[in-house]
Design an enzyme around this catalytic site. Structure first.
Site, PDB file in Angstrom:
ATOM      1  N   ASN A  20       0.880  -1.174   0.000  1.00 19.78           N
ATOM      2  CA  ASN A  20       0.000   0.000   0.000  1.00 19.78           C
ATOM      3  C   ASN A  20       0.915   1.220   0.000  1.00 19.78           C
ATOM      4  O   ASN A  20       1.495   1.559   1.029  1.00 19.78           O
ATOM      5  CB  ASN A  20      -0.896  -0.018   1.252  1.00 19.78           C
ATOM      6  N   LYS A  22       0.240   4.350  -0.367  1.00 23.63           N
ATOM      7  CA  LYS A  22      -0.292   5.623   0.163  1.00 23.63           C
ATOM      8  C   LYS A  22       0.053   6.755  -0.813  1.00 23.63           C
ATOM      9  O   LYS A  22       0.033   6.531  -2.017  1.00 23.63           O
ATOM     10  CB  LYS A  22       0.225   5.870   1.583  1.00 23.63           C
ATOM     11  N   HIS A 107      -9.626   1.803   4.678  1.00 23.91           N
ATOM     12  CA  HIS A 107      -8.349   1.934   5.401  1.00 23.91           C
ATOM     13  C   HIS A 107      -8.537   2.925   6.558  1.00 23.91           C
ATOM     14  O   HIS A 107      -9.277   3.902   6.428  1.00 23.91           O
ATOM     15  CB  HIS A 107      -7.254   2.413   4.447  1.00 23.91           C
ATOM     16  N   GLU A 109      -6.790   5.245   7.620  1.00 26.29           N
ATOM     17  CA  GLU A 109      -6.486   6.647   7.303  1.00 26.29           C
ATOM     18  C   GLU A 109      -7.676   7.308   6.609  1.00 26.29           C
ATOM     19  O   GLU A 109      -7.945   8.492   6.797  1.00 26.29           O
ATOM     20  CB  GLU A 109      -5.208   6.725   6.446  1.00 26.29           C
ATOM     21  N   GLU A 179      -6.160  -4.656  10.401  1.00 33.08           N
ATOM     22  CA  GLU A 179      -5.092  -3.671  10.628  1.00 33.08           C
ATOM     23  C   GLU A 179      -5.357  -2.935  11.933  1.00 33.08           C
ATOM     24  O   GLU A 179      -6.084  -1.932  11.937  1.00 33.08           O
ATOM     25  CB  GLU A 179      -5.068  -2.650   9.483  1.00 33.08           C
ATOM     26  N   GLY A 185       2.114   2.151  10.898  1.00 33.04           N
ATOM     27  CA  GLY A 185       3.119   3.210  10.816  1.00 33.04           C
ATOM     28  C   GLY A 185       3.775   3.528  12.141  1.00 33.04           C
ATOM     29  O   GLY A 185       4.355   4.599  12.317  1.00 33.04           O
ATOM     30  N   SER A 225       2.873  -2.185  10.444  1.00 35.22           N
ATOM     31  CA  SER A 225       4.307  -2.327  10.747  1.00 35.22           C
ATOM     32  C   SER A 225       4.875  -3.692  10.369  1.00 35.22           C
ATOM     33  O   SER A 225       5.699  -4.256  11.107  1.00 35.22           O
ATOM     34  CB  SER A 225       4.589  -2.009  12.221  1.00 35.22           C
TER      35      SER A 225
HETATM   36  P1  PGA Z   1       2.665   0.250   7.649  1.00 35.83           P
HETATM   37  O1  PGA Z   1       1.222   0.578   6.964  1.00 35.83           O
HETATM   38  O2  PGA Z   1       3.101  -1.071   7.096  1.00 35.83           O
HETATM   39  O3  PGA Z   1       3.541   1.383   7.225  1.00 35.83           O
HETATM   40  O4  PGA Z   1       2.412   0.184   9.116  1.00 35.83           O
HETATM   41  C1  PGA Z   1       0.260  -0.422   6.790  1.00 35.83           C
HETATM   42  C2  PGA Z   1      -0.988   0.161   6.178  1.00 35.83           C
HETATM   43  O5  PGA Z   1      -1.322   1.320   6.445  1.00 35.83           O
HETATM   44  O6  PGA Z   1      -1.673  -0.517   5.388  1.00 35.83           O
END
Ligand code: PGA
Length: 281
Positions: A20, A22, A107, A109, A179, A185, A225
């Site tokens: 992903n 982003k 997601h 976010e 998630e 993150g 992560s």
């Molecule tokens: P990350 O993000 O691996 O940077 O923690 C995962 C995600 O947001 O799908």
């Protein structure tokens, strides 16, 4: 609840390694990434998906076709309407035309920063299924919800509302991604045991929604992560069928190293990562 060790062996389901991106990578750097990754993953047995910025979908899909690659391109969001006066939004059929085959929906976010709720996400999941995009539905709890012992309740509500009114035969086409928001993150991934527990809970609840046979076929990915050093332990869990990777998917080298872990996990001996970058497993 049972631990899940006795549930259907996860390797009966395919492994998905999903990047992903982003809001990272221009068209130029997206194509450079592909140029590096394509030769390394030709023999990979896992399904390799990349959710990329809208502008990169068309050029990457074209490049993948020209190079006869197994990498699958998708989007990170879309609107639920088929078209209309929605300034700045994008429709499923536009993504399909550009070469997208899947879309990430819900997601955290999008939920947190753009106020998307379960009903809106449900409408998007339905639209994606109707218009030929495989949805990756993201769910997960906050750290406060976990501390308060609310995790399963939150997951149950998200699954119930986001998958409302979707017939069992269509559920099979949905990829689910667990998630935990506190792990995204943060460099604080869920332990494999915690992730397994939530995945198993989700699978049992999916069985209530669509029947055991459907639930056993559905792939549940873990995100938050994921790095080279924790990928294999996560994939070792019986209900973890793949990984949704943010930061560690931005470099072709790191992403390929995670793909190598999945190859080892699949147990197929004839599968080797590219010899230049293969890591000790
Ligand atoms: P990350 O993000 O691996 O940077 O923690 C995962 C995600 O947001 O799908």
């Amino acid at each position: 609840m049972e631990s899940g060790k006795e549930s259907m062996a996860s390797r009966e389901r395919p492994i998905y390694i999903v990047g992903n991106w982003k809001m990272y990578h221009t068209i130029q750097t997206s194509l450079e990434f592909l140029n590096e990754l394509i030769p390394k993953v030709r023999e990979a047995v896992c399904r390799i998906y990349l959710a990329v910025p809208f502008t990169s979908i068309g050029p990457m899909a074209k490049d993948i076709e020209e190079n006869d690659s197994n990498i699958v391109i998708g989007a990170q969001n879309m609107h639920n309407a088929s078209e209309g006066a929605f300034t700045g939004e994008i429709a499923a059929k536009m993504l399909v035309e550009a070469g997208a085959e899947f879309v990430i929906l819900g997601h955290s976010e999008r939920r947190r920063l753009f106020h998307e709720d379960n009903a809106f996400i449900n409408a998007k999941v339905k639209r994606a299924l109707t218009d030929g995009l495989q949805p990756i539905l993201c769910i997960g709890e906050t750290s406060q919800e976990r501390e308060d012992g609310m995790t399963n309740e939150v997951l149950k509500r998200q699954l119930t509302e986001c998958l409302d009114d979707i017939p069992a035969e269509q559920l099979e086409n949905v990829l689910l991604s667990y998630e935990p928001i506190w792990a995204i993150g943060t460099d604080k991934p869920a332990t494999p045991e915690i992730a397994q527990e939530s995945h198993h809970f989700c699978r049992e609840f999916l069985a209530e929604l669509g029947g055991k046979e459907v639930a056993d076929k559905m792939s549940i990915l873990y995100g938050g992560s994921v790095k080279v050093d924790n990928a294999k332990a996560l994939l070792d869990q019986p209900d973890i069928d793949g990984l949704l990777i943010g930061g560690a998917s931005l470099s072709a080298v790191t992403f390929n190293e995670i793909i190598s872990k999945a190859a080892a996990e699949s147990g197929l001996e004839d599968v080797k990562a590219d010899s230049d970058t293969a890591v000790e497993l």
